[in-house]
Design a protein around this motif. Sequence first.
Motif, PDB file in Angstrom:
ATOM      1  N   ARG A   1       0.830  -1.212   0.000  1.00  0.00           N
ATOM      2  CA  ARG A   1       0.000   0.000   0.000  1.00  0.00           C
ATOM      3  C   ARG A   1       0.869   1.269   0.000  1.00  0.00           C
ATOM      4  O   ARG A   1       0.546   2.245  -0.672  1.00  0.00           O
ATOM      5  CB  ARG A   1      -0.921   0.006   1.216  1.00  0.00           C
ATOM      6  CG  ARG A   1      -2.079  -0.920   1.068  1.00  0.00           C
ATOM      7  CD  ARG A   1      -3.070  -0.727   2.218  1.00  0.00           C
ATOM      8  NE  ARG A   1      -4.067  -1.757   2.164  1.00  0.00           N
ATOM      9  CZ  ARG A   1      -4.316  -2.615   3.138  1.00  0.00           C
ATOM     10  NH1 ARG A   1      -3.656  -2.553   4.273  1.00  0.00           N
ATOM     11  NH2 ARG A   1      -5.242  -3.538   3.000  1.00  0.00           N
ATOM     12  N   HIS A   2       1.947   1.238   0.756  1.00  0.00           N
ATOM     13  CA  HIS A   2       2.858   2.382   0.800  1.00  0.00           C
ATOM     14  C   HIS A   2       3.379   2.689  -0.597  1.00  0.00           C
ATOM     15  O   HIS A   2       3.389   3.852  -1.033  1.00  0.00           O
ATOM     16  CB  HIS A   2       4.019   2.102   1.750  1.00  0.00           C
ATOM     17  CG  HIS A   2       5.136   3.084   1.637  1.00  0.00           C
ATOM     18  ND1 HIS A   2       5.072   4.355   2.164  1.00  0.00           N
ATOM     19  CD2 HIS A   2       6.343   2.988   1.017  1.00  0.00           C
ATOM     20  CE1 HIS A   2       6.196   5.001   1.886  1.00  0.00           C
ATOM     21  NE2 HIS A   2       6.981   4.193   1.198  1.00  0.00           N
TER      22      HIS A   2
ATOM     23  N   GLN B   1       0.675   4.145  -2.851  1.00  0.00           N
ATOM     24  CA  GLN B   1       0.447   5.553  -2.524  1.00  0.00           C
ATOM     25  C   GLN B   1       1.609   6.421  -3.001  1.00  0.00           C
ATOM     26  O   GLN B   1       1.412   7.501  -3.551  1.00  0.00           O
ATOM     27  CB  GLN B   1       0.246   5.735  -1.017  1.00  0.00           C
ATOM     28  CG  GLN B   1      -0.047   7.155  -0.591  1.00  0.00           C
ATOM     29  CD  GLN B   1      -1.366   7.668  -1.152  1.00  0.00           C
ATOM     30  OE1 GLN B   1      -2.345   6.935  -1.211  1.00  0.00           O
ATOM     31  NE2 GLN B   1      -1.382   8.911  -1.581  1.00  0.00           N
ATOM     32  N   TYR B   2       2.805   5.935  -2.803  1.00  0.00           N
ATOM     33  CA  TYR B   2       4.007   6.647  -3.234  1.00  0.00           C
ATOM     34  C   TYR B   2       3.939   6.932  -4.735  1.00  0.00           C
ATOM     35  O   TYR B   2       4.234   8.032  -5.187  1.00  0.00           O
ATOM     36  CB  TYR B   2       5.226   5.794  -2.884  1.00  0.00           C
ATOM     37  CG  TYR B   2       6.556   6.327  -3.341  1.00  0.00           C
ATOM     38  CD1 TYR B   2       7.097   7.494  -2.810  1.00  0.00           C
ATOM     39  CD2 TYR B   2       7.303   5.630  -4.288  1.00  0.00           C
ATOM     40  CE1 TYR B   2       8.323   7.972  -3.221  1.00  0.00           C
ATOM     41  CE2 TYR B   2       8.533   6.103  -4.700  1.00  0.00           C
ATOM     42  CZ  TYR B   2       9.045   7.268  -4.175  1.00  0.00           C
ATOM     43  OH  TYR B   2      10.263   7.733  -4.570  1.00  0.00           O
TER      44      TYR B   2
ATOM     45  N   LEU C   1       1.189   6.986  -6.594  1.00  0.00           N
ATOM     46  CA  LEU C   1       0.076   7.910  -6.857  1.00  0.00           C
ATOM     47  C   LEU C   1       0.517   9.366  -6.681  1.00  0.00           C
ATOM     48  O   LEU C   1       0.009  10.264  -7.344  1.00  0.00           O
ATOM     49  CB  LEU C   1      -1.101   7.617  -5.936  1.00  0.00           C
ATOM     50  CG  LEU C   1      -1.975   6.430  -6.294  1.00  0.00           C
ATOM     51  CD1 LEU C   1      -2.998   6.170  -5.200  1.00  0.00           C
ATOM     52  CD2 LEU C   1      -2.668   6.650  -7.632  1.00  0.00           C
ATOM     53  N   GLU C   2       1.466   9.562  -5.779  1.00  0.00           N
ATOM     54  CA  GLU C   2       1.966  10.908  -5.504  1.00  0.00           C
ATOM     55  C   GLU C   2       3.138  11.295  -6.391  1.00  0.00           C
ATOM     56  O   GLU C   2       3.769  12.323  -6.180  1.00  0.00           O
ATOM     57  CB  GLU C   2       2.347  11.005  -4.024  1.00  0.00           C
ATOM     58  CG  GLU C   2       1.154  10.866  -3.105  1.00  0.00           C
ATOM     59  CD  GLU C   2       1.533  10.762  -1.633  1.00  0.00           C
ATOM     60  OE1 GLU C   2       2.738  10.784  -1.316  1.00  0.00           O
ATOM     61  OE2 GLU C   2       0.610  10.653  -0.813  1.00  0.00           O
TER      62      GLU C   2
END
Length: 138
Positions: A125-126, A129-130, A132-133
Motif C-alpha cells: 500500500r505504501h 500511494q508513493y 500515486l503521488e
Amino acid sequence: VERVYFLMGSNDISSGTQRPLLEENWKILLERIRKKSPDVELVLLSNIPLYLDEAESEMDRFLTYNNRIMEYNLWLKNFAAENGCLYLDLCYYVQDHCGRMPKIYNQGSYHMNEEGCLNWMKILRHYAQYELEGGTLS
C-alpha cells in the motif's frame, strides 16, 4: 488491470536444484503475460528470509537458505531490470539486523504469521500511494 505483483519461488529456493527451473519459469511466465497482456506493468517481489531462533541447532540450513534467498533476490532484481519489470525488495522490510525474518513475523521458520502479512500489505500500500503521488519503483 494495469499492474500485477508477483511473488514466486519461496518453496523452490530451499532446493539448490530447483533454482535453474525457477529462473526458466520466470522467463516463460513473463513471455506468456507479455503475449496476452502487453500493457500490464509487472512488479516482481523479492522473497523473504528464513527465521531461526538462536537456540536452534540448524544454523547450516538457515545460512544456506538465506544465502540462496540473497542470491535469488539479486538475480530477480537484475532479471526485472533486463526485462522492463519493476522490482520491490520485500526482504529489506521484513528482516532483522541479522538478516532473518523477525521473530514477531515468524510462523514456522519459512512462513509469516498474520502480523507479518499485515506488514507486507502495508508495504504494498505504501508503494501504491508513493506512486500515486508521483514516485516510482524504477
